[in-house]
Structure formats: C-alpha cells, structure tokens
Enzyme design. Structure first.
Site, PDB file in Angstrom:
ATOM      1  N   ASP A  69       1.389  -1.013   0.084  1.00  0.00           N
ATOM      2  CA  ASP A  69       1.506  -1.033   1.535  1.00  0.00           C
ATOM      3  C   ASP A  69       1.938   0.359   1.980  1.00  0.00           C
ATOM      4  OD1 ASP A  69       1.712  -2.430   4.191  1.00  0.00           O
ATOM      5  OD2 ASP A  69       3.783  -1.741   3.975  1.00  0.00           O
ATOM      6  N   GLU A 101      -4.658  -1.618   1.786  1.00  0.00           N
ATOM      7  CA  GLU A 101      -5.133  -2.176   3.051  1.00  0.00           C
ATOM      8  C   GLU A 101      -5.939  -1.121   3.797  1.00  0.00           C
ATOM      9  OE1 GLU A 101      -3.323  -4.488   6.983  1.00  0.00           O
ATOM     10  OE2 GLU A 101      -2.003  -3.511   5.529  1.00  0.00           O
ATOM     11  N   ASP A 115       8.288  -4.554   4.141  1.00  0.00           N
ATOM     12  CA  ASP A 115       7.322  -3.715   3.447  1.00  0.00           C
ATOM     13  C   ASP A 115       6.936  -4.302   2.085  1.00  0.00           C
ATOM     14  OD1 ASP A 115       7.424  -1.929   5.570  1.00  0.00           O
ATOM     15  OD2 ASP A 115       9.117  -0.846   4.703  1.00  0.00           O
TER      16      ASP A 115
END
Length: 439
Positions: free
Chosen positions: A191, A275, A356
């Site tokens: 992330d 992502e 996170d």
C-alpha cells in the site's frame, strides 16, 4: 526482454562542439520533415513517405548552401531523426484509434530545449574501444564511466544531454533467461502512501525519504538567484544550469531509492501486489507536491519490469477496490473514513486495525496472494461478555464482583450507596480558613 542501460559520458571541448552540431542537425531535419508533412496535410496532398523525405531533406539538402552543414555529422543520425518522427506520428494515430493512451500530434523541436538527444544505429559503425571509450562517427572516442558491464552486445546507442549539462550514453540490450531468481515462499501486498512511502502486508512500514522537500531550501535559493539575472545573459545561463543540477540531484536520489527498494522486494518475495493509483487525479489536489515527490508511478514500473525479468509474479489490482473500508480480519465493509483516521475499530469483530497495514493486507487478498492478516491488528479489542458470564460463580450462585449477592426479595435500591457524599458548605469554609492560617 529489452532493457536500457545508461552511463555517464565525459566529452572534451571539441567533442562537445561536435555533439552540439549533431543535436542541431538532427533537430533541423526533424522540423523540416514535420513541416513538409503538415504542409501536405493542409493542401490535401498525399502523406509524404520517409524515403522521399530522406532524399529531399538530407541527400539533396546537403548540396544547397542553406543546408550544406548537414554533411558535418553522421548521416545515420539524420536518418534516425526521420524514423523518430515516424514513430511520433504512429503513436499519435494509434491514440486516435484507441490502441494507446491519448497523446498529442508531433510538435516542432526548439534549439532552446533543455534536453537534446541523437541515436546511432549499427550502420554508423560505432564501437566500444579496448580502452573503454565510446567511439562515435565524426565525434571521436568519448570517455565513459562504466558502472557495470552490459549483459549482451547492444544494437543502438543514444547520446543524451540533460538540462544540467550532463552527457549520457544509453544502450538497449536483450536479456537472457538465466537471470531468473530461485523461488521463495513470501508473498506481499503493498500500500503506497505519503507519510510512509510503502506499507507491506507483513506489517513493515518504509518511511518516505521526501527528497524534494528536503532539498527545497537549496532549490529556492538557486531559483531566486536565477530570477534576478537578466534574460539572455551568460549569468542567467549559469544560474539556470545550477537550478537544473539541484533538480537533477533530487531526481537521481529518488531514482536510486526506487531501484534499491524495488530490487529488495522482488528478491525477497515470490509475488508482489500493488494498487493501481490515480496519480493524475491526486496531482491536482493540495497534496500535488508530495504526490510528485513520492514518484509512485516510477516505482510501480520498476516493480513490474523487474518481476518479469527475474521470474516473479506482479499483480496490479483495480483502483476502485475498497482496501481502506474492509476489515482484513472478518471482511466486513463499514464505509469510507477520513484521512485523519489512521487507526479504527471494526464494529463487527471489535478488532483494532491500522489503516495502512489493513489496506496492504486487503491489496494482497484482492490479488489472490496467500498472506495472513496477523499483523494488521494493532491491539485486541474488548469483546462484550455474555450475560451469564458477567460475574464470579461461587457455590453455583452468580454474583457481581465487589457487591454481596442479593437475598430473597431484596431490591437493588436497598443496596448501600457507595458513592462519596458531598462535603457540606460549612466544612468547605473551615478548610479554607485552616489553609489561610497555615495549620
């Protein structure tokens, strides 16, 4: 797969002059060809072919007084300039057909551009000498600092001059299959963020270096000096180069950080999931400078090509995946949260989650990786006790801790009030007088 290797060059004075001529001649041929095609389009004439343009703008132009200086550079450089224009037109037409992202039509090049480049193919007969120099036609043997060896013989070399006045030679080479790394067990989801550059699904947090923010004081100073120089003066040119060097130092440090981190992640994990972030959209917000400073797109690109090179698995999940809204423990989605909420509690399983780390675990799960969410929990949440467990069991009779068990038909109101009674007002007055007397 094809890879590009770049090395620093150190040309001397005559060689820099020869490279400047090569840059200028290549730019002129490119602009002449672009002007000829734009004129034909405006007049409704057929699209000029590259062969006809080469004969008209290179071979015949060398015989005229206006373009006689085109013979001072290698003809391969001029031919490659026409091929670059063909590539620009092809990419533009493909973007109109939807085969690639939208891009604009080719534009004229300016001699004031901060970045100049020429390309030499195998027909130019360039070579790497036994002493380690790069021999270029009509330029000479240029000293090169080789930081590593090339995996195979390159077919082309591109000479680049950047805004800071540095020279680089760039080679395109083919890599072999023997570079595949041995298989490992770990799989990780990543992330990307601003306070921490990357958060891994195993709980590791990598701090953001913030190279642009750290060098902001120096950049401001050099930019202020540049703004005070007269336009067109030599001092302004020197100040512009100093500003460009300050930016180049930031870019080099960021690129080195991306290379080291991406190589480490690819080497230690069999599969990597990230992502797909909307960087262009984030760059239009108040966090634009921090987003550009992080360089997420360049880092993800490095992860992708290094995974393909070393036999790793790279997965990019959709940008609309609710990674920050789903509990990684039970999978319940409880809606979006403000950016200020960094730790939250799941209302379903009462688990406390780090925003996170939870998102990194969800990224890995969405990519189908075998990861555990054991480190996504910050601390175990309080679980409500059952009604029959709300007390101690003494001789089979449930009792409340600290309060005797009720007898028979006694009501709760008959229990003694354990709260402290308020002190009368007179007592407050006597205490105040005692403090004043010092007793």
């Amino acid at each position: 797969m094809q890879l590009r290797y770049s090395f620093r060059m150190y040309p001397n004075g005559p060689q820099r002059s020869a490279l400047a001529r090569a840059f200028g001649c290549s730019r002129v041929v490119y602009n002449d060809a672009l002007r000829a095609r734009e004129t034909a389009r405006a007049e409704g004439a057929p699209f000029p072919r590259t062969g006809d343009l080469s004969k008209l703008l290179i071979t015949e132009a060398k015989k005229t007084e206006e373009r006689v200086w085109l013979g001072e550079v290698s003809a391969v450089v001029l031919q490659q300039s026409l091929r670059d224009l063909d590539t620009a037109y092809r990419n533009f037409f493909d973007s109109l057909k939807g085969k690639r992202p939208r891009m604009g039509a080719p534009r004229f090049k300016s001699r004031k551009d901060n970045r100049q480049a020429v390309r030499f193919t195998a027909n130019a007969r360039w070579k790497i000498t036994t002493g380690g120099d790069l021999s270029l036609p009509k330029i000479g043997d240029v000293r090169v600092k080789w930081s590593r060896s090339l995996p195979s013989t390159p077919a082309t070399v591109t000479v680049i001059k950047d805004a800071a006045g540095r020279y680089f030679c760039s080679f395109v080479v083919e890599t072999e299959a023997h570079e595949t790394l041995p298989k490992v067990t770990p799989e990780v989801g990543i992330d990307l963020g601003l306070s921490h550059f990357a958060i891994l699904s195993d709980g590791t947090k990598i701090e953001s270096p913030r190279f642009l923010r750290r060098a902001e004081k120096k950049r401001k100073r050099e930019q202020r000096r540049l703004s005070r120089k007269a336009k067109g003066s030599n001092n302004r040119t020197k100040a512009r180069i100093k500003v460009a060097r300050a930016h180049a130092q930031v870019a080099d440090a960021r690129r080195e950080f991306h290379h080291q981190l991406s190589a480490k992640l690819i080497r230690e994990n069999q599969a990597v999931a990230v992502e797909d972030l909307a960087v262009n959209g984030l760059a239009r917000t108040r966090m634009a400078k921090s987003v550009h400073d992080a360089g997420w797109s360049a880092f993800v690109t490095m992860l992708e090509y290094k995974a393909a090179r070393y036999g790793r698995t790279f997965v990019r999940i959709g940008r609309f995946e609710p990674t920050s809204q789903v509990c990684s423990q039970c999978g319940v989605k409880d809606g979006p949260k403000p950016l200020g909420v960094r730790v939250w509690q799941c209302q379903a399983c009462a688990a406390w989650l780090d925003r996170d780390i939870n998102a990194a675990v969800n990224v890995a799960k969405a990519a189908g990786l075998a990861v555990s969410a054991c480190r996504a929990r910050v601390r175990p949440g309080p679980v409500p006790a059952q009604r029959e467990e709300a007390g101690t069991h003494r001789d089979g009779q449930p009792t409340v801790v600290g309060i005797p068990a009720l007898q028979g038909g006694e009501r709760k109101s008959k229990l003694p009030d354990l709260r402290r009674a308020p002190r009368p007002a007179a007592d407050h007055g006597r205490l105040r007088d005692a403090r004043r007397r010092g007793s």
